[in-house]
Scaffold this motif. Structure first.
Motif, PDB file in Angstrom:
ATOM      1  N   SER A   1      12.116 -25.412   8.544  1.00 29.04           N
ATOM      2  CA  SER A   1      11.698 -25.183   9.778  1.00 29.04           C
ATOM      3  C   SER A   1      10.186 -24.712   9.329  1.00 29.04           C
ATOM      4  N   THR A   2      10.426 -24.048   8.305  1.00 27.31           N
ATOM      5  CA  THR A   2       8.872 -23.107   7.580  1.00 27.31           C
ATOM      6  C   THR A   2       8.036 -23.345   6.817  1.00 27.31           C
ATOM      7  N   LEU A   3       8.722 -24.399   6.271  1.00 26.07           N
ATOM      8  CA  LEU A   3       7.912 -25.297   5.247  1.00 26.07           C
ATOM      9  C   LEU A   3       7.446 -26.242   6.530  1.00 26.07           C
ATOM     10  N   PHE A   4       8.081 -26.924   8.024  1.00 24.26           N
ATOM     11  CA  PHE A   4       7.539 -27.790   8.615  1.00 24.26           C
ATOM     12  C   PHE A   4       6.369 -27.332   9.471  1.00 24.26           C
ATOM     13  N   ASN A   5       7.087 -26.322   9.743  1.00 21.67           N
ATOM     14  CA  ASN A   5       5.849 -25.506  10.695  1.00 21.67           C
ATOM     15  C   ASN A   5       4.074 -25.307  10.290  1.00 21.67           C
ATOM     16  N   LEU A   6       4.064 -25.375   8.197  1.00 24.41           N
ATOM     17  CA  LEU A   6       3.060 -24.833   7.729  1.00 24.41           C
ATOM     18  C   LEU A   6       2.732 -25.837   7.644  1.00 24.41           C
ATOM     19  N   LEU A   7       3.734 -27.396   7.104  1.00 23.32           N
ATOM     20  CA  LEU A   7       2.553 -28.621   7.139  1.00 23.32           C
ATOM     21  C   LEU A   7       1.691 -29.336   8.056  1.00 23.32           C
TER      22      LEU A   7
END
Length: 222
Positions: free
Chosen positions: A47-53
């Motif tokens: 979720s963190t990676l997706f929100n940053l991407l």
């Protein structure tokens, strides 16, 4: 099994989602096809990676992070899937993708993705399996889906809970609540899961990240 409150919450979310998809399916052929997939692991930072991407100016994401097409919703068809993504605009220089952390663990997801998107770029976050398992257990308890209050007892129960023939997953639309929610130890057997994905995709198509490195140095990882 999930509590009545949890089941009602899921039902309402599903109904709202289905209504939204009906109109979007009409323009499915005009929508951008996904170029990248974050396939797991659950509680590994997806979720963190997706929100940053999605903050990148050349990345546009679907209206829902976890579409669960290649695991739970494959029977709904490709138009249903593409309806989640943004319309391909005149400016073609953007990509889209999704993150469904159950994909890496599902027995059929790799084969289905290879069939539909053979050129996919795949991202995997791998977290210390002990920390991942306990975090997973805590999440299921908070959601009301795990009735067993003792973590060690839940681990002892796992093998019996997951006693499902792998062939059952070959039927599109088949889903197992236990397999998805009570797989605390099994999801930490990363080598077994990666071997399945490497049977269908070249290693050059897969980027594997340490969750711990990502948590400590997100900018460098990005």
């Amino acid at each position: 099994m999930p509590s009545s409150t949890s089941k009602l919450r899921r039902l309402l979310r599903t109904k709202f989602h289905d209504l939204k998809i009906v109109s979007r399916k009409l323009s499915a052929t005009k929508r951008k096809q996904p170029a990248f997939f974050v396939i797991g692991v659950q509680k590994g930072g997806t979720s963190t990676l997706f929100n940053l991407l999605k903050k990148h100016p050349r990345i546009k994401v679907p209206f829902r992070k976890e579409i669960h097409y290649f695991d739970n919703n494959y029977h709904k068809g490709k138009k249903w899937y593409l309806a989640h993504f943004p319309v391909a605009e005149e400016d073609p220089v953007f990509i889209t993708g999704e993150a469904s952390p159950y994909y890496i663990f599902h027995p059929m997801a790799a084969q289905r993705m290879k069939q539909d998107f053979p050129e996919a770029k795949i991202i995997v976050l791998l977290r210390d399996p002990v920390s991942r398992a306990y975090s997973h257990f805590q999440m299921e308890r908070q959601r009301g889906d795990e009735p067993e209050p003792d973590f060690l007892r839940a681990l002892e129960m796992e093998q019996k809970r997951l006693d499902i023939p792998e062939s059952a997953f070959e039927k599109p639309g088949f889903r197992s609540f236990n397999h998805q929610h009570f797989s605390y130890l099994s999801r930490g057997l990363y080598a077994r899961q990666l071997e399945r994905w490497f049977r269908y995709f070249n290693r050059e198509q897969m980027h594997i990240i340490s969750s711990e490195d990502f948590f400590k140095q997100p900018a460098e990882t990005l």
